[in-house]
Design a protein around this motif. Structure first.
Motif: not given
Length: 408
Positions: A144-155, A169-174, A187-189
């Motif tokens: 998951k991203p370290a600081n996004l809301a709404k489950s965005l990019l959470v897998t 895929k996440s690093t490409k979209l981050l 941006p951080q995972l």
């Protein structure tokens, strides 16, 4: 009478409450959120939120003395803390705001709590980091991203192959997703243990001493996985909770520990928790009220969440005792795959459901929409409420079984 700053964006029920209760307000509007940054509007100052200096430059033009500042959006929690510290008014400490909006900092502080309240985790900067964590932890694993809301990019990832695919895929979209939803954050995972259990949340209000006043009412969640989707979005938020009273008490106890671990003060708190076999574990804490909570707790419990948030910001006592316990649910509708929005099936029937309180289709015709795990938001929102439990459950079932978001 108090003057209240609304930081970033506003919504109508917040400004309505402020005016109705004899207060005044100024919206400190993000320049990226207005089509007319140079136009003069009453009660508005446009600001550049990309740095403290540019934000303070706008704040210092105010011709009124602010008594409090509030925000209802995750991306403005940290700027709100900057502003309140700058103006020396009741504030969420900047360090706490940073912890509430960065899951790596948050998890680090949870590790120092007196009880175990969160999963094992690691920050991810490379594929090597991903493989290293996977070697020492059992699948499934959450990326998951370290600081996004709404489950965005959470897998959720059930194998190393799936994890590596989602990492790429996440690093490409981050960068693009952060630019859209959290432009002032880096941006951080992160990767963390999967917690097996049911998902819940509870809201609280933290006073100037750091003491949390936690609602008795716990909200139950269903995810997309729970209803057969390959996606981790929050499908439903439901009141009242189906948990036993003992489990609800344990959850609220865990929430209080987490709030104190982050050093929160003068702030709402939204605590998401998974109830595992070993007890409650915190997913995250936000320094804001949870999504839709103003409507949910008003409909189900006759609790004024907006009033409590404003009074907390002003350093006043809050009242969060429920006056009733009706049923309420918020459902977010997503497509099963990405594509151009066409329609949502059976909406005409939904419009006539006895429990219906609100229905809003967010997606425009032919707009590209998709899965939350790919960075998209919901296509539609439905809110149901009724004192009649049988009818309420029937209406939820109808939507779950008959409303599909169609794309091509």
């Amino acid at each position: 009478m108090s003057h209240i700053l609304i930081i970033g964006q506003k919504f109508s029920s917040l400004t309505d409450f402020i005016v109705k209760n004899g207060h005044t307000y100024t919206l400190i509007q993000d320049v990226l959120k207005t089509k007319f940054p140079d136009k003069k509007f009453k009660n508005r100052v446009v600001a550049d939120f990309t740095s403290q200096a540019s934000l303070f430059e706008a704040i210092d033009t105010l011709k009124v003395t602010a008594d409090a500042a509030v925000t209802t959006y995750e991306s403005y929690v940290l700027p709100t803390a900057w502003v309140t510290e700058h103006l020396t008014i009741p504030n969420l400490p900047v360090a706490a705001a940073e912890a509430c909006t960065d899951k790596f900092i948050m998890r680090s502080k949870f590790n120092d709590a007196p009880e175990k309240i969160s999963p094992a985790f690691a920050i991810i900067n490379s594929e090597h980091d991903v493989r290293l964590f996977a070697e020492s932890h059992a699948f499934p694993l959450i990326l998951k991203p370290a600081n996004l809301a709404k489950s965005l990019l959470v897998t959720r990832n059930d194998s190393l192959d799936e994890l590596l695919l989602n990492y790429k895929k996440s690093t490409k979209l981050l960068s693009s997703i952060y630019s859209k939803y959290a432009a002032n954050r880096t941006p951080q995972l992160i990767i963390e243990e999967y917690l097996d259990g049911t998902i819940h949340s509870v809201d609280a209000f933290v006073d100037s001493t750091g003491t949390p006043q936690i609602l008795d009412e716990v909200v139950d969640y269903q995810t997309g996985y729970d209803i057969g989707f390959d996606d981790n979005f929050h499908y439903s938020r439901i009141l009242p909770s189906a948990l036993s009273q003992a489990d609800q008490d344990a959850l609220r106890h865990c929430a209080a520990i987490g709030i104190r671990a982050l050093g929160m003060k003068n702030s709402p708190a939204h605590v998401e928790v998974i109830m595992t076999r070993e007890g409650p574990r915190i997913v995250e804490i936000g320094a804001r009220n949870g999504g839709y909570r103003e409507r949910m707790h008003s409909l189900a419990n006759d609790i004024d969440i907006t009033a409590a948030a404003i009074n907390t910001a002003l350093g006043k006592r809050v009242s969060i005792k429920a006056k009733k316990h009706d049923n309420c649910a918020v459902l977010e509708l997503f497509p099963r795959s990405n594509g151009k929005f066409v329609t949502i099936t059976n909406l005409k029937t939904v419009e006539n459901l006895p429990s219906l309180q609100y229905l809003s289709v967010k997606a425009a015709s032919r707009q590209t929409i998709g899965k939350s795990s790919d960075g998209y938001k919901m296509a539609a929102v439905v809110i149901l409420s009724s004192p009649n439990t049988e009818q309420f459950k029937k209406d939820i079932s109808y939507i779950t079984e008959n409303c599909q978001v169609i794309v091509d």
